[in-house]
Design an enzyme around this catalytic site. Sequence first.
Site, short mmCIF file in Angstrom:
data_model
loop_
_atom_site.label_atom_id
_atom_site.label_comp_id
_atom_site.label_asym_id
_atom_site.label_seq_id
_atom_site.Cartn_x
_atom_site.Cartn_y
_atom_site.Cartn_z
CD GLU A 151 -2.55 1.22 -0.20
OE1 GLU A 151 -3.42 0.40 -0.43
OE2 GLU A 151 -2.45 2.38 -0.55
CE LYS A 207 5.07 1.10 1.61
NZ LYS A 207 4.38 2.00 1.26
CG ASN A 211 7.96 3.84 2.05
OD1 ASN A 211 7.31 4.80 1.23
ND2 ASN A 211 7.25 3.34 3.11
N GLY A 260 9.86 11.51 9.62
CA GLY A 260 9.27 10.81 10.88
C GLY A 260 8.16 10.02 10.37
CB CYS A 263 5.95 4.43 6.57
SG CYS A 263 4.17 3.74 6.70
#
Length: 452
Positions: A151, A207, A211, A260, A263
């Site tokens: 997600e 994913k 990130n 922060g 995730c």
Amino acid sequence: MRIVMIGSGYVGLVSGACFADFGHEVICVDKDESKIAKLKAGGIPIYEPGLDDLVARNVASGNLSFTTELSQAVGDADVVFIAVGTPSRRGDGHADLCYVYAAAREIAGALKGFTVIVTKSTVPVGTGDEVERIIRECNPVAEFAVASNPEFLREGAAIDDFKRPDRVVIGIEDERARAPMEEVYRPLSLNKAPILFTSRRTSELIKYAANAFLAMKITYINEVANLCEAVGANVQEVARGIGLDNRIGSKFLHAGPGYGGSCFPKDTLALMKTAQDHDAPLRLIEATIAVNDQRKRAMARKVLAAMGGNVRGQTVAVLGLTFKPNTDDMRDAPSLAIIQTLQDAGAKVRAYDPEGMDAARGLLNDIDYATSPYDAAQGAAATVIVTEWDAFRGLDLARLKSAMVEPVLVDLRNIYPPHKAREAGLRYVSIGRPQEDEFEKDAAASGEREAA
Ligand code: NAD
């Protein structure tokens, strides 16, 4: 489609409500009884803009319901999503997969007929293989396929992100999972959202790689901000100047107090660990993590310096506690490290946040919580903007100043033009921008250039 969402937190509840809004029949499961009781009573356990209306509408239509009884829900499902937490494992930084594996064991015992089990939680490469092994071991006759569907929604804009994603990534190893997953996301085809089918391991890695890249981009502009301060340049203009290049893009180039949230900190750490374990270290991510950790304390030192060094017994007003605006999520928020460092230096903290104060109460000690930004500033020797809530963007700076005993405003999000703060009589410190006089000189010079 009959969908079950295991875990009804920030991701599970938003995803479940959005799937229900697409017309699927969705049951959101959580083992937290108080959460489910609140949802059943029409309440929402988290703050996410628009979520209350979305949930109410879909409960009323009969598409969305809540339960703590996993097995009953799973027995009738076509697709079961696992959206439980994957926090950092205490001590070593690997993702803690105990909640994912516990959910897999519970699902295994409840399966009836062919079911696709999907990890929506952010999980390290190979987790899908282990989920498959656990289910097979617990229920050797079960008919199932395990898929990965990470997600990418952002808290604060979660519904829009879910309904209009840049892309949907689906990792499968068993072709039987393809049609049900296409059906689950078919409503998005109207929005022309690209759906990328890959192998399960590739999907899991996408994913983390995404990130970590974003965390690196933020950290990069934060370091450039330090350089701007050293050489008298303006980081906002540098960010605009580089961000207009399509190869770079303008997003995630806002200098601030360090990333922060729920995730980036845990995901960068988990990716670093995975890479080290496989003898393919990601040095850039290692540096990103180290630089970001130092930055939060450096921000507190910036506040201390703006206050003249000695803050013992003085009050600091902190505006914004959550890791970003439009959420009540306090996980790994920069405010935590900044406040701790200020308190260690002897400062008293008065804080205000539009949505985060309840969650903050469980994480911070000895904070005086205020009822408004002006109330927070009352008697303070400095006000620090830590989170850029809209409510802080148009403050009456003269009123803020008159509430304080010293006119110091430290803006860690660069939301005010320095000359505005100076006009209000404030000593203003921000991130990566020239000090007031130089800014005025710069502004005048660029005005002259424009006039010419
Ligand atoms: P969260 O802590 O808000 O929610 C997790 C929920 O799962 C909790 O309510 C918990 O009670 C429940 N749960 C745990 N074990 C369970 C079980 N066996 N049965 C039923 N319920 C169970 O977490 P979150 O922020 O929603 O994150 C979930 C996952 O999604 C994580 O892997 C996270 O990294 C990922 N993710 C989060 C975001 C975000 O913005 N929060 C965005 C993208 C991905």
